[in-house]
Motif scaffolding. Structure first.
Motif, short mmCIF file in Angstrom:
data_model
loop_
_atom_site.label_atom_id
_atom_site.label_comp_id
_atom_site.label_asym_id
_atom_site.label_seq_id
_atom_site.Cartn_x
_atom_site.Cartn_y
_atom_site.Cartn_z
N ILE A 39 -2.22 -3.68 -5.26
CA ILE A 39 -1.63 -2.45 -4.73
C ILE A 39 -2.77 -1.57 -4.26
O ILE A 39 -3.70 -1.30 -5.01
CB ILE A 39 -0.82 -1.70 -5.80
N SER B 151 4.39 10.34 1.06
CA SER B 151 3.99 8.95 0.85
C SER B 151 5.23 8.09 0.67
O SER B 151 6.33 8.49 1.06
CB SER B 151 3.04 8.85 -0.36
N SER B 152 5.06 6.92 0.08
CA SER B 152 6.14 5.93 0.00
C SER B 152 7.38 6.44 -0.72
O SER B 152 8.50 6.03 -0.42
CB SER B 152 5.63 4.67 -0.71
N SER C 171 -3.20 6.23 -6.59
CA SER C 171 -2.23 6.89 -7.45
C SER C 171 -2.19 8.39 -7.20
O SER C 171 -1.87 8.83 -6.11
CB SER C 171 -2.53 6.54 -8.91
N ARG D 160 0.83 -1.21 0.00
CA ARG D 160 0.00 0.00 0.00
C ARG D 160 0.87 1.25 0.00
O ARG D 160 2.04 1.22 0.38
CB ARG D 160 -0.91 0.01 1.22
N ASP D 161 0.26 2.37 -0.41
CA ASP D 161 0.95 3.64 -0.25
C ASP D 161 0.62 4.19 1.13
O ASP D 161 0.03 3.50 1.97
CB ASP D 161 0.61 4.61 -1.40
N THR E 216 -3.79 1.78 -3.56
CA THR E 216 -3.39 3.15 -3.84
C THR E 216 -4.36 3.74 -4.85
O THR E 216 -4.84 3.05 -5.74
CB THR E 216 -1.98 3.23 -4.43
N THR F 6 5.38 0.53 -2.86
CA THR F 6 5.08 1.30 -4.06
C THR F 6 4.47 0.37 -5.10
O THR F 6 4.62 -0.86 -5.02
CB THR F 6 6.34 1.96 -4.66
N THR F 7 3.81 0.95 -6.08
CA THR F 7 3.24 0.12 -7.15
C THR F 7 4.31 -0.70 -7.86
O THR F 7 4.18 -1.92 -7.99
CB THR F 7 2.44 0.99 -8.13
N ASP G 43 2.14 6.61 -5.21
CA ASP G 43 2.53 5.20 -5.35
C ASP G 43 3.78 5.01 -6.20
O ASP G 43 4.16 3.90 -6.52
CB ASP G 43 1.38 4.36 -5.89
#
Length: 463
Positions: free
Chosen positions: A103, A193-194, A107, A54-55, A105, A85-86, A253
């Protein structure tokens, strides 16, 4: 509040009523549909295995727990990457020999959104046909959950962001020593975020001095997370103040990548792919692919290196499909998404950063000078909010009829190629909007063309 069900996944706003937003009930239903799809299509003599990451969205832990435990309830083992991250999840799926991946997220969407993005066993987005089957299963709600002795098992693995970095640095076209010798200084906006973790870590491994901006992964986005010029005033200013070589911006992401030139101006997210492709094609002859809403500049660069360029419908799965069909050595989307098959068929900001740094290290140019060396095209990206009453297909059909004497494509919405400029009109797959993208030799011409079609669309739609 919104819930969008499409062949690429389910995306919606948190809270509200079931079936109209991404509520816990909707998250469980769609995760159940995905798990049920795997159980009916994947033939293995063991329990199924799915990778999940997940983000850093505020809703991430809630959606994450719901989805993970829904799969466990279906009797599916879960490799839990946690904050990720994606592209990291995409890399992890085949390395773990998993049967799929999710995933969590939305985006580039704002913080009230979240989504489930679904992968196959290759770590690539599902085909349209498979996505349609999952939507049918979700609608039918005919789920068969596991009995107590057959529940899935959760295995946590938080090493994959480091593994992802190692995979990128091992690429033959990434030259760490050359980059280290340049002693670059780079500002990073990780939009809390990530990317605020993984991008600085990658840069430090490459000997780059990092100035962090919004790199705390708390999910409180300090600006609209879509990496467009109007959202990036802070990093543009900081790049100049720090006398940095350039700036890096990613979405939550980390599959989209934008650069800020050393003069504080946008390098242009369209030109992320152009620059990286220029480097890859200088080392590896071959073809390229981007989507129909991307700049003509990639076509020009590809021709310069003796390759062939083709455009796909918008959507990563469409770009990947055409890349495979044409044996493209580099491709992606004009929104800053780099797809480099040497590592995997997915948009990956880390790959873009590492290849761009290596390329820049071999140039006797600043980032601003590099940008000025490319064919000069200017884009305008606009959108019109939709209401349920608007028949988008009918509106686009009228546009097509009006301009049918021009060079026109209906592969994805309506794209009209004029002599020196183009316009692409299409319904978004992820938001209730019509996107209007234009490109021309000057910014003013692109803006004027966009305004013209926004007015025409609103007139036809009665907005």
């Amino acid at each position: 509040m919104t819930l969008i069900k499409s062949i690429s996944g389910i995306r919606g706003t948190i809270g509200g009523t079931v079936g109209s937003n991404l509520t816990p009930v909707d998250a469980v239903k769609f995760a159940s549909a995905y798990g049920s799809f795997l159980k009916t299509t994947v033939q293995v003599d063991r329990k199924l295995k799915v990778v999940i990451g997940r983000d850093a969205r505020i809703s991430g832990p809630m959606i994450h727990n719901l989805v993970v435990n829904t799969l466990v309830g279906l009797g599916i083992d879960v490799i839990d990457l946690g904050l990720s991250t994606t592209p990291t999840v995409e890399i992890a799926v085949p390395l773990e020999q998993a049967d799929g991946g999710i995933i969590l997220t939305a985006s580039h969407n704002p913080k009230q959104w979240n989504a489930l993005k679904l992968l196959n066993a290759k770590g690539e987005f599902l085909s349209g046909a498979d996505g349609a089957k999952i939507l049918e299963l979700a609608e039918a709600e005919a789920f068969n959950f596991a009995e107590v002795d057959d529940l899935g098992i959760i295995t946590e693995n938080q090493a994959y962001m480091d593994i992802h970095i190692d995979e990128v640095l091992a690429l033959p076209l990434v030259n760490i020593d050359k980059v280290k010798s340049k002693k670059f200084k780079v500002v990073v906006d990780g939009v809390n975020s990530s990317g605020g973790i993984i991008i600085p870590k990658l840069l430090e491994e490459m000997g780059v001095e990092v100035v962090k901006l919004y790199c705390e992964p708390n999910g409180h986005f300090p600006h609209n997370p879509e990496p467009l010029k109007e959202h990036l005033g802070d990093i543009c200013k900081l790049v100049v103040e720090e006398q940095a070589d350039f700036g890096i911006v990613v979405d939550p992401d980390v599959d989209r990548l934008a650069f800020i030139s050393n003069d504080g101006e946008m390098f242009g997210e369209e030109y992320t792919l152009v620059a990286v492709a220029d480097y890859v094609l200088s080392q590896t002859s071959g073809n390229t692919v981007s989507n129909m809403s991307s700049s003509r500049a990639l076509r020009d660069i590809t021709i310069k290196h003796g390759g062939n360029y083709q455009a796909s419908a918008v959507g990563e799965v469409n770009v990947v499909e055409l890349m495979k069909a044409t044996n493209a050595v580099i491709g992606g989307e004009g929104n800053g998404g780099i797809i480099y098959p040497e590592i995997h068929y997915g948009r990956d900001a880390l790959v873009g950063v590492a290849l761009f740094l290596t390329y820049l290290a071999g140039q006797d140019k600043t980032v601003a000078e590099l940008r000025a060396s490319y064919p000069q095209y200017f884009m305008s990206k606009n959108k019109i909010e939709l209401t349920p009453q608007i028949d988008v297909d009918a509106v686009l059909k009228l546009i097509f009829e009006k301009y049918q004497k021009e060079q026109i494509s209906t592969i994805d919405g309506v794209k009209i190629d004029f002599a020196s400029e183009w316009v692409h009109l299409r319904k978004s797959n992820t938001e209730p909007i019509i996107r209007i993208y234009t490109e021309a030799p000057t910014q003013n011409a692109a803006d004027v063309l966009a305004e013209r079609f926004v007015t025409e669309l609103k007139s036809i739609a009665g907005i």
